[in-house]
Design a protein around this motif. Structure first.
Motif, PDB file in Angstrom:
ATOM      1  N   TYR A   7       0.834  -1.214   0.000  1.00 37.68           N
ATOM      2  CA  TYR A   7       0.000   0.000   0.000  1.00 37.68           C
ATOM      3  C   TYR A   7       0.859   1.251   0.000  1.00 37.68           C
ATOM      4  CZ  TYR A   7      -3.756  -3.113   1.545  1.00 37.68           C
ATOM      5  OH  TYR A   7      -4.676  -4.126   1.637  1.00 37.68           O
ATOM      6  N   GLY A   8       0.321   2.338  -0.510  1.00 34.63           N
ATOM      7  CA  GLY A   8       1.041   3.606  -0.443  1.00 34.63           C
ATOM      8  C   GLY A   8       0.237   4.734  -1.072  1.00 34.63           C
ATOM      9  N   THR A   9       0.761   5.950  -0.904  1.00 34.63           N
ATOM     10  CA  THR A   9       0.105   7.118  -1.505  1.00 34.63           C
ATOM     11  C   THR A   9       0.661   7.346  -2.917  1.00 34.63           C
ATOM     12  OG1 THR A   9      -0.087   8.091   0.697  1.00 34.63           O
ATOM     13  CG2 THR A   9      -0.394   9.569  -1.166  1.00 34.63           C
ATOM     14  N   TYR A  10       1.957   7.139  -3.067  1.00 34.60           N
ATOM     15  CA  TYR A  10       2.651   7.304  -4.362  1.00 34.60           C
ATOM     16  C   TYR A  10       2.445   8.704  -4.944  1.00 34.60           C
ATOM     17  CZ  TYR A  10       2.735   2.322  -3.644  1.00 34.60           C
ATOM     18  OH  TYR A  10       2.897   1.098  -3.070  1.00 34.60           O
ATOM     19  N   ASP A  11       2.584   9.697  -4.057  1.00 38.29           N
ATOM     20  CA  ASP A  11       2.466  11.082  -4.509  1.00 38.29           C
ATOM     21  C   ASP A  11       3.792  11.510  -5.137  1.00 38.29           C
ATOM     22  OD1 ASP A  11       1.258  13.568  -4.826  1.00 38.29           O
ATOM     23  OD2 ASP A  11       2.018  14.319  -2.911  1.00 38.29           O
ATOM     24  N   HIS A  14       8.300   8.713  -7.393  1.00 39.49           N
ATOM     25  CA  HIS A  14       9.761   8.823  -7.454  1.00 39.49           C
ATOM     26  C   HIS A  14      10.419   7.441  -7.450  1.00 39.49           C
ATOM     27  CE1 HIS A  14       9.785   7.982  -3.139  1.00 39.49           C
ATOM     28  NE2 HIS A  14       8.934   8.978  -2.945  1.00 39.49           N
ATOM     29  N   HIS A  17       9.564   4.774  -4.840  1.00 40.56           N
ATOM     30  CA  HIS A  17       8.312   4.053  -5.109  1.00 40.56           C
ATOM     31  C   HIS A  17       8.572   2.938  -6.123  1.00 40.56           C
ATOM     32  CE1 HIS A  17       6.150   8.060  -4.055  1.00 40.56           C
ATOM     33  NE2 HIS A  17       6.221   7.300  -2.985  1.00 40.56           N
ATOM     34  N   LEU A  20      10.478   0.054  -4.634  1.00 37.20           N
ATOM     35  CA  LEU A  20       9.631  -0.694  -3.706  1.00 37.20           C
ATOM     36  C   LEU A  20       8.691  -1.627  -4.476  1.00 37.20           C
ATOM     37  CD1 LEU A  20       6.657  -0.791  -2.118  1.00 37.20           C
ATOM     38  CD2 LEU A  20       8.706  -1.079  -0.714  1.00 37.20           C
ATOM     39  N   LYS A  46      -2.579  12.945   6.550  1.00 34.64           N
ATOM     40  CA  LYS A  46      -1.614  13.206   5.500  1.00 34.64           C
ATOM     41  C   LYS A  46      -2.189  14.299   4.596  1.00 34.64           C
ATOM     42  CE  LYS A  46       1.579  10.684   2.638  1.00 34.64           C
ATOM     43  NZ  LYS A  46       2.327   9.467   2.619  1.00 34.64           N
ATOM     44  N   VAL A  92       5.735  -3.530   2.890  1.00 33.90           N
ATOM     45  CA  VAL A  92       5.890  -2.066   2.739  1.00 33.90           C
ATOM     46  C   VAL A  92       7.352  -1.748   3.009  1.00 33.90           C
ATOM     47  CG1 VAL A  92       3.618  -1.053   3.287  1.00 33.90           C
ATOM     48  CG2 VAL A  92       5.139  -1.775   5.143  1.00 33.90           C
ATOM     49  N   ASP A  95      10.506   2.054   6.524  1.00 30.00           N
ATOM     50  CA  ASP A  95      10.117   3.182   7.374  1.00 30.00           C
ATOM     51  C   ASP A  95       8.915   2.790   8.252  1.00 30.00           C
ATOM     52  OD1 ASP A  95       9.058   3.099   4.729  1.00 30.00           O
ATOM     53  OD2 ASP A  95       8.056   5.026   5.025  1.00 30.00           O
ATOM     54  N   TRP A  96       8.235   1.720   7.887  1.00 31.16           N
ATOM     55  CA  TRP A  96       7.059   1.258   8.637  1.00 31.16           C
ATOM     56  C   TRP A  96       7.389   0.086   9.558  1.00 31.16           C
ATOM     57  CZ3 TRP A  96       2.847   4.174   8.616  1.00 31.16           C
ATOM     58  CH2 TRP A  96       2.640   5.042   7.541  1.00 31.16           C
ATOM     59  N   ASP A 113      13.759  -2.906   2.241  1.00 33.63           N
ATOM     60  CA  ASP A 113      14.644  -1.751   2.442  1.00 33.63           C
ATOM     61  C   ASP A 113      14.117  -0.547   1.684  1.00 33.63           C
ATOM     62  OD1 ASP A 113      16.325  -2.976   4.092  1.00 33.63           O
ATOM     63  OD2 ASP A 113      17.831  -3.519   2.561  1.00 33.63           O
ATOM     64  N   ARG A 114      14.125   0.561   2.373  1.00 30.06           N
ATOM     65  CA  ARG A 114      13.651   1.794   1.759  1.00 30.06           C
ATOM     66  C   ARG A 114      14.795   2.426   0.957  1.00 30.06           C
ATOM     67  NH1 ARG A 114       9.619   5.841   2.980  1.00 30.06           N
ATOM     68  NH2 ARG A 114      10.536   7.915   2.894  1.00 30.06           N
ATOM     69  N   THR A 115      14.474   3.015  -0.169  1.00 31.12           N
ATOM     70  CA  THR A 115      15.505   3.714  -0.948  1.00 31.12           C
ATOM     71  C   THR A 115      15.908   4.975  -0.184  1.00 31.12           C
ATOM     72  OG1 THR A 115      14.427   2.946  -2.944  1.00 31.12           O
ATOM     73  CG2 THR A 115      16.034   4.736  -3.195  1.00 31.12           C
ATOM     74  N   SER A 120       8.376  11.648  -0.947  1.00 28.50           N
ATOM     75  CA  SER A 120       7.430  12.634  -1.491  1.00 28.50           C
ATOM     76  C   SER A 120       7.499  13.916  -0.667  1.00 28.50           C
ATOM     77  CB  SER A 120       6.006  12.081  -1.452  1.00 28.50           C
ATOM     78  OG  SER A 120       5.949  10.840  -2.102  1.00 28.50           O
TER      79      SER A 120
HETATM   80  N1  CTP Z   1       9.177   4.009  -0.113  1.00 27.84           N
HETATM   81  C1  CTP Z   1      10.465   3.500  -0.241  1.00 27.84           C
HETATM   82  N2  CTP Z   1      11.538   4.344  -0.349  1.00 27.84           N
HETATM   83  C2  CTP Z   1      11.346   5.682  -0.337  1.00 27.84           C
HETATM   84  C3  CTP Z   1      10.040   6.228  -0.219  1.00 27.84           C
HETATM   85  C4  CTP Z   1       8.982   5.356  -0.101  1.00 27.84           C
HETATM   86  O1  CTP Z   1      10.645   2.296  -0.242  1.00 27.84           O
HETATM   87  N3  CTP Z   1      12.420   6.466  -0.423  1.00 27.84           N
HETATM   88  C5  CTP Z   1       8.047   3.107   0.038  1.00 27.84           C
HETATM   89  C6  CTP Z   1       7.296   3.265   1.335  1.00 27.84           C
HETATM   90  O2  CTP Z   1       7.929   2.604   2.407  1.00 27.84           O
HETATM   91  C7  CTP Z   1       5.955   2.653   0.979  1.00 27.84           C
HETATM   92  C8  CTP Z   1       5.782   2.999  -0.500  1.00 27.84           C
HETATM   93  O3  CTP Z   1       7.087   3.367  -0.972  1.00 27.84           O
HETATM   94  O4  CTP Z   1       6.019   1.248   1.114  1.00 27.84           O
HETATM   95  C9  CTP Z   1       4.828   4.129  -0.714  1.00 27.84           C
HETATM   96  O5  CTP Z   1       5.241   5.174   0.163  1.00 27.84           O
HETATM   97  P1  CTP Z   1       4.625   6.617   0.266  1.00 27.84           P
HETATM   98  O6  CTP Z   1       4.275   6.875   1.672  1.00 27.84           O
HETATM   99  O7  CTP Z   1       3.606   6.824  -0.767  1.00 27.84           O
HETATM  100  O8  CTP Z   1       5.937   7.478  -0.143  1.00 27.84           O
HETATM  101  P2  CTP Z   1       6.820   8.501   0.658  1.00 27.84           P
HETATM  102  O9  CTP Z   1       7.826   9.070  -0.298  1.00 27.84           O
HETATM  103  O10 CTP Z   1       7.373   7.875   1.913  1.00 27.84           O
HETATM  104  O11 CTP Z   1       5.747   9.606   0.988  1.00 27.84           O
HETATM  105  P3  CTP Z   1       5.678  10.701   2.161  1.00 27.84           P
HETATM  106  O12 CTP Z   1       6.981  11.412   2.197  1.00 27.84           O
HETATM  107  O13 CTP Z   1       4.519  11.577   1.755  1.00 27.84           O
HETATM  108  O14 CTP Z   1       5.394   9.928   3.430  1.00 27.84           O
END
Ligand code: CTP
Length: 444
Positions: A7-11, A14, A17, A20, A46, A92, A95-96, A113-115, A120
């Motif tokens: 799940y995510g917002t994907y705003d 980038h 996203h 992931l 949010k 996910v 960060d979660w 792992d988060r990038t 966003s």
């Molecule tokens: N995600 C990721 N690496 C990043 C940014 C996001 O892996 N640098 C992942 C998040 O952990 C999530 C998914 O992408 O599983 C969607 O995240 P989202 O909350 O939409 O993106 P964010 O860039 O984290 O948005 P915001 O800064 O608004 O919280």
């Protein structure tokens, strides 16, 4: 077949996203991506998501990793989805970490792992709107505190003439730099938040608009009818956003309340009763000082917002019944307003008390909003047959100012005036405030 869900917002889509989604897909054979709806994002605090739901879905789709895209609309939906789609893995970004462990009762939970170095929020912040403060009062500090919940806004400068009592410790506390030179101030900002006494409002607003700055004015705007026409004309001409900071107008629940009432669910609206009363306290004292007036000037904008939104712009008559104190300030006023097919009533008071509720009566049912309705987070639609009654809940965080700030930023970015409080509605509210003259007041 191994089914994975994420799940995510994907705003502002980038690389983080993209990575992931690629890694999520690699965990199994079939990937379902839940994209959050705008309402759900607002509800979970949010604010300021820039891209529409359709745009965000399109970006996810374009990666080619998603086999199916669904919309996430409510808390607890993840459990329903996992069962419904027979999911093996929930994943996910890291960060979660820990946050979704409760889902391990239903499927495997993997934190990928988060990038590093991108989000966003960061992208929104690199294109921040620089908001300058014009004037300083009690509301300003609450405004600054609330702005921290909205990404994409930067408050650094305050303009204040020498007569102002703004001290250096306050400036330091709120990380503000004071500009005494007007031109320098305007050069440093994209938009201004004006908190001014009525007699100074017109000049302050016009000056900001002439400098082609977007303007948010703390309520109540108390200028003449012709002045507000001039202001709005100049704003349009200079392609500036001009908004009144009447915070209730921008809150999620109030908007749902208006659309619910207008949907016909309670039939034709016949009567609106909206009260806002206070016993003289610190906050209201500041407000009275600021507006140079009593109950109507300080508070009636809220009731008029309800009238304008629910009953329309074209009223037929208005009458005020006021109790004045020795200084001839109205400490209590009852307002009655009539329309072609409906009426409105309101009690406003700065030194008297009644229930601060809002009731919208229709010929099929009514809507009830408990006090304080101007900070609405809940309302009820009620009918003769109580089995049909419905309760509606929405998020209202903090002082509620964050919704107004978020709307202002959104309007600037979209270069489109907010539909939550239109120019015509602002004009109509000011016109009603200007009807508070001896001709329409009965004193008791
Ligand atoms: N995600 C990721 N690496 C990043 C940014 C996001 O892996 N640098 C992942 C998040 O952990 C999530 C998914 O992408 O599983 C969607 O995240 P989202 O909350 O939409 O993106 P964010 O860039 O984290 O948005 P915001 O800064 O608004 O919280």
């Amino acid at each position: 077949m191994k089914k994975v869900i994420t799940y995510g917002t994907y705003d502002l889509f980038h690389k983080g996203h993209y990575n992931l989604l690629r890694n999520a897909k690699a965990l199994g054979d079939y990937l379902i991506v839940g994209v959050t709806s705008s309402d759900f994002d607002k509800n979970r605090g949010k604010l300021n998501v820039r891209d529409s739901l359709m745009t965000r879905i399109k970006h996810v789709e374009e990666t080619g990793f998603a086999d199916e895209i669904i919309i996430e609309e409510y808390f607890g939906q993840k459990i329903d989805d996992i069962k419904k789609y027979d999911i093996d893995i929930f994943t996910v970004g890291s960060d979660w970490k820990g946050h979704f462990d409760y889902l391990s009762e239903y499927c495997e939970v993997i934190y990928l792992d988060r990038t590093k170095g991108i989000s966003s929020t960061d992208i929104r912040n690199t294109k921040s709107i620089k908001l300058g403060l014009w004037g300083f009062s009690d509301i300003t500090t609450r405004f600054i505190d609330e702005s921290k919940f909205v990404s994409g806004i930067d408050i650094e400068y305050i303009y204040s003439d020498s007569s102002d009592t703004l001290d250096s410790s306050t400036l330091a506390e709120y990380d503000l730099e004071r500009k005494d030179d007007i031109e320098e101030f305007y050069e440093s900002v994209d938009a201004v938040y004006i908190v001014e006494k009525p007699q100074n409002q017109y000049n302050a607003i016009m000056q900001a608009l002439m400098h082609k700055k977007h303007v948010l004015v703390e309520f109540p705007i108390l200028v003449t009818n012709s002045q507000i026409n001039e202001i709005i004309e100049l704003a349009i001409q200079n392609q500036c956003i001009f908004m009144e900071g009447l915070k209730t107008a921008y809150t999620p629940a109030f908007n749902k309340l208006v659309t619910t009432a207008k949907s016909g669910i309670i039939g034709n609206i016949l009567n609106v009763e909206a009260n806002f009363t206070q016993i003289l306290g610190k906050q209201i004292q500041n407000q009275i000082q600021l507006v140079n007036g009593g109950s109507v000037n300080a508070l009636a904008s809220y009731s008029f917002l309800a009238f304008v939104k629910l009953l329309g712009l074209d009223y037929k008559s208005i009458q005020f019944f006021s109790r004045m104190n020795e200084e001839q300030i109205d400490i209590f006023t009852k307002v009655l307003i009539t329309y072609e097919n409906s009426i409105g009533a309101s009690m406003v008071a700065i030194d008297a008390k009644s229930e601060g509720e809002l009731v919208v009566a229709g010929d099929k049912g009514y809507i009830y909003v408990p006090a304080p309705w101007w900070k609405t987070e809940y309302f009820e639609v009620r009918f003769e047959d109580i089995n049909q009654n419905r309760k509606y809940f929405y998020k209202f965080d903090g002082e509620g100012l964050r919704y107004e700030i978020s709307e202002f930023i959104q309007a600037i970015l979209n270069q489109k005036h907010s539909i939550l409080l239109t120019h015509d509605e602002i004009k109509a509210i000011i016109k009603l405030l200007n009807m508070y003259t001896s001709k329409n007041i009965i004193k008791f």
